[in-house]
Scaffold this active site. Structure first.
Site, PDB file in Angstrom:
ATOM      1  N   HIS A 174      -1.787   2.230  -0.349  1.00  0.00           N
ATOM      2  CA  HIS A 174      -2.778   1.374   0.323  1.00  0.00           C
ATOM      3  C   HIS A 174      -2.396  -0.101   0.152  1.00  0.00           C
ATOM      4  O   HIS A 174      -2.682  -0.704  -0.882  1.00  0.00           O
ATOM      5  CB  HIS A 174      -4.170   1.630  -0.248  1.00  0.00           C
ATOM      6  CG  HIS A 174      -4.758   2.925   0.191  1.00  0.00           C
ATOM      7  ND1 HIS A 174      -5.496   3.048   1.350  1.00  0.00           N
ATOM      8  CD2 HIS A 174      -4.680   4.166  -0.354  1.00  0.00           C
ATOM      9  CE1 HIS A 174      -5.867   4.312   1.491  1.00  0.00           C
ATOM     10  NE2 HIS A 174      -5.383   5.013   0.481  1.00  0.00           N
ATOM     11  N   GLU A 218      -3.767  -2.580   1.618  1.00  0.00           N
ATOM     12  CA  GLU A 218      -4.930  -3.445   1.829  1.00  0.00           C
ATOM     13  C   GLU A 218      -5.667  -3.799   0.550  1.00  0.00           C
ATOM     14  O   GLU A 218      -6.446  -4.759   0.526  1.00  0.00           O
ATOM     15  CB  GLU A 218      -5.895  -2.793   2.830  1.00  0.00           C
ATOM     16  CG  GLU A 218      -6.602  -1.539   2.339  1.00  0.00           C
ATOM     17  CD  GLU A 218      -5.836  -0.253   2.615  1.00  0.00           C
ATOM     18  OE1 GLU A 218      -6.480   0.794   2.796  1.00  0.00           O
ATOM     19  OE2 GLU A 218      -4.584  -0.303   2.652  1.00  0.00           O
ATOM     20  N   CYS A 224      -1.612   5.913   4.445  1.00  0.00           N
ATOM     21  CA  CYS A 224      -2.080   7.107   3.735  1.00  0.00           C
ATOM     22  C   CYS A 224      -2.317   8.252   4.733  1.00  0.00           C
ATOM     23  O   CYS A 224      -1.376   8.793   5.287  1.00  0.00           O
ATOM     24  CB  CYS A 224      -3.316   6.775   2.918  1.00  0.00           C
ATOM     25  SG  CYS A 224      -3.697   8.023   1.650  1.00  0.00           S
TER      26      CYS A 224
END
Length: 507
Positions: A176, A178, A86
């Site tokens: 993202h 994660e 990002c």
């Protein structure tokens, strides 16, 4: 900051994202050691750790702002793989000669990525020409690439959704990976650390156990050690590590403040005394704690009262032992990370455990923190490595102030007994439904609401409770686990209720 040198380390530079810890957890789940450092001290950390690869986190900042955070130039000069997530992708592009602009169409939430090219980053998960769900959260966007970069993935609102300089092993993703809302994100991060960086999966709790035990022995020597055993997973694992390292040089003190869950004190004492032969002193201070809380309704004052009394009782017991040189504390890695300010620079001090804060200074003890490099899920794995039963390791988190914080208004023994019993019933039903391990946290709260009724001719006082449950899977980026509508009725079934002659009825 790690006190141990790990040869295969990934450095995560935190630009202030709320989910940076999830990046570290995903890397650790790939059995690779990593550290999070704030961008202000990234230059020093890069020199100290000499990482094999670097991950740049997201951020609430904009790269178009004057003075916005940047990655150290030394990282790009080192010739090691870099992954920007990002904001991390954006600052990498801006620093290497590309361009970033504030976008007119912001992209937040679920999006779909179209894979334009095959890449080691996508190996085993995504192929050219396929579409996959990802999670976006950005306003700015890359509008031109630095030399050497190509586009390998796009989305409707992010034409540079995934970029790569395969020669220099620089990668950027606008989404993202994660968070769990990017289903293949964890595998993508594994591809980066294993395939691209080339780090082997050598970070295990078995290896950590050996290193931690040796580190404790080296620090303590022949000194006297005490541990405040709360009955929770963190203090228990820390105590077992210390006991394995120094044996009877360690004495544990368990303060029973009368605010623990049903049968918890007895279970902890039996397990540590009988199974682990660990020197343990049990102090019944329940009258002292409950008496001090009886007229207190403010939650913050309750917490401070409990903390103050705990220090007093623990200090009294420690002095009976003739004092100690070291205090074992269950500080975790998130405690260390969260002590850092992203506006005023790194904090000099580390956040103390709420129960033992101030004790090391007052009693002139040195801290032993064998868990300070671990996340909670890693502590549970280490507990399993040390032989703690699954039923203990998998227990839901419990606040330091105990049931007092789940009992609005003044605390009395009667209220605590009702809440303790209701909480046990609720968790028992959760277990029967096979949901306990799927829920991160579930508990009962005693509400300050009462009414009167009759049950089979017996008058009774009805106490109202709230049944709460937290996100599922311990993910902290998930949501609430829906329960069947009839579930609360099962918790209030007559076979759970005491005789109205003896106890109020709970609803």
């Amino acid at each position: 900051m790690s006190t141990t040198a790990y040869p295969d380390t990934i450095l995560i530079i935190d630009f202030g994202s709320q989910v940076t810890q999830l990046i570290a957890r995903r890397v650790r789940e790939a059995n690779v050691y990593c550290e999070i450092v704030p961008f202000q001290s990234a230059d020093e950390a890069f020199k100290r750790l000499q990482p094999k690869g670097v991950i740049l986190s997201g951020s609430p900042h904009s790269t178009t702002d004057i003075g916005s955070p940047r990655a150290p130039q030394a990282i790009f000069d080192a010739g090691i793989p870099v992954l920007g997530i990002c904001y991390g992708e954006q600052t990498m592009c801006a620093q290497l000669g590309g361009n970033v602009e504030s976008g007119h169409d912001r992209e937040f939430g679920r999006a779909f990525l179209d894979v334009q090219e095959d890449s080691p980053l996508f190996a085993g998960i995504w192929a050219k020409g396929t579409r996959h769900q990802v999670w976006m959260s950005h306003g700015d966007r890359v509008t031109s690439l630095p030399d050497g970069f190509t586009i390998i993935g796009t989305s409707p609102n992010a034409p540079y959704a995934v970029i790569a300089d395969e020669k220099r092993k620089y990668y950027g993703v606008q989404f993202h990976p994660e968070v769990v809302h990017t289903p293949d994100g964890a595998k993508l991060l594994q591809n980066f650390v294993h395939r691209i960086v080339g780090v082997k999966p050598g970070w295990t709790m078995g290896a950590y156990r050996e290193q931690a035990v040796e580190a404790i022995r080296k620090q303590v020597g022949s000194g006297k050690v005490i541990c405040a055993l709360s009955g929770g997973v963190d203090s228990s694992v820390a105590a077992l590590l210390a006991h394995e390292a120094v044996g009877d040089q360690l004495t544990c003190i368990l303060v029973d403040h009368g605010l623990m869950r049903k049968d918890e004190v007895q279970q902890v004492v039996e397990m540590f005394r009988e199974h682990y032969n660990l020197p343990l002193i049990l102090v019944d201070a329940s009258d002292r704690f409950i008496g001090a809380l009886e007229g207190e309704s403010d939650p913050e004052k309750k917490r401070k009262t409990i903390g103050r009394l705990f220090i007093e009782v623990f200090e009294e017991e420690a002095r009976k032992l003739g004092g100690a040189d070291f205090l074992v504390q269950g500080t975790l890695y998130p405690d260390v990370i969260e002590s850092v300010s992203f506006t005023g620079g790194p904090s000099v001090t580390i956040k103390s455990h709420h129960n033992v804060g101030g004790l090391p200074e007052r009693m002139k003890m040195q801290l032993v923190e064998p868990l300070r490099e671990l996340f909670k899920d890693e502590v549970r794995l280490l507990g399993k490595e040390l032989g703690l039963p699954d039923s203990f390791i998998g227990r839901h988190p419990f606040p330091g102030p105990g049931l007092a914080i789940r009992c609005p208004g003044g605390v009395t023994r009667e209220k605590l007994e009702i809440l303790r019993e209701a909480d046990a019933i609720y968790l028992d039903e959760i277990r029967k439904a096979g949901l306990y391990d799927a829920i991160w946290q579930a508990f009962a709260v005693l509400l300050p609401v009462q009414d009167r009724g009759r049950d089979g001719g017996w008058p009774h006082l009805r106490i109202r409770l709230r049944l709460a449950r937290g996100d599922f899977g311990g993910r902290h980026d998930g949501g609430f686990l829906p329960l069947r509508h009839e579930f609360p009725r099962q918790c209030g079934h007559p076979h759970h209720q005491r005789s109205p002659r003896h106890q109020p009825r709970c609803l």
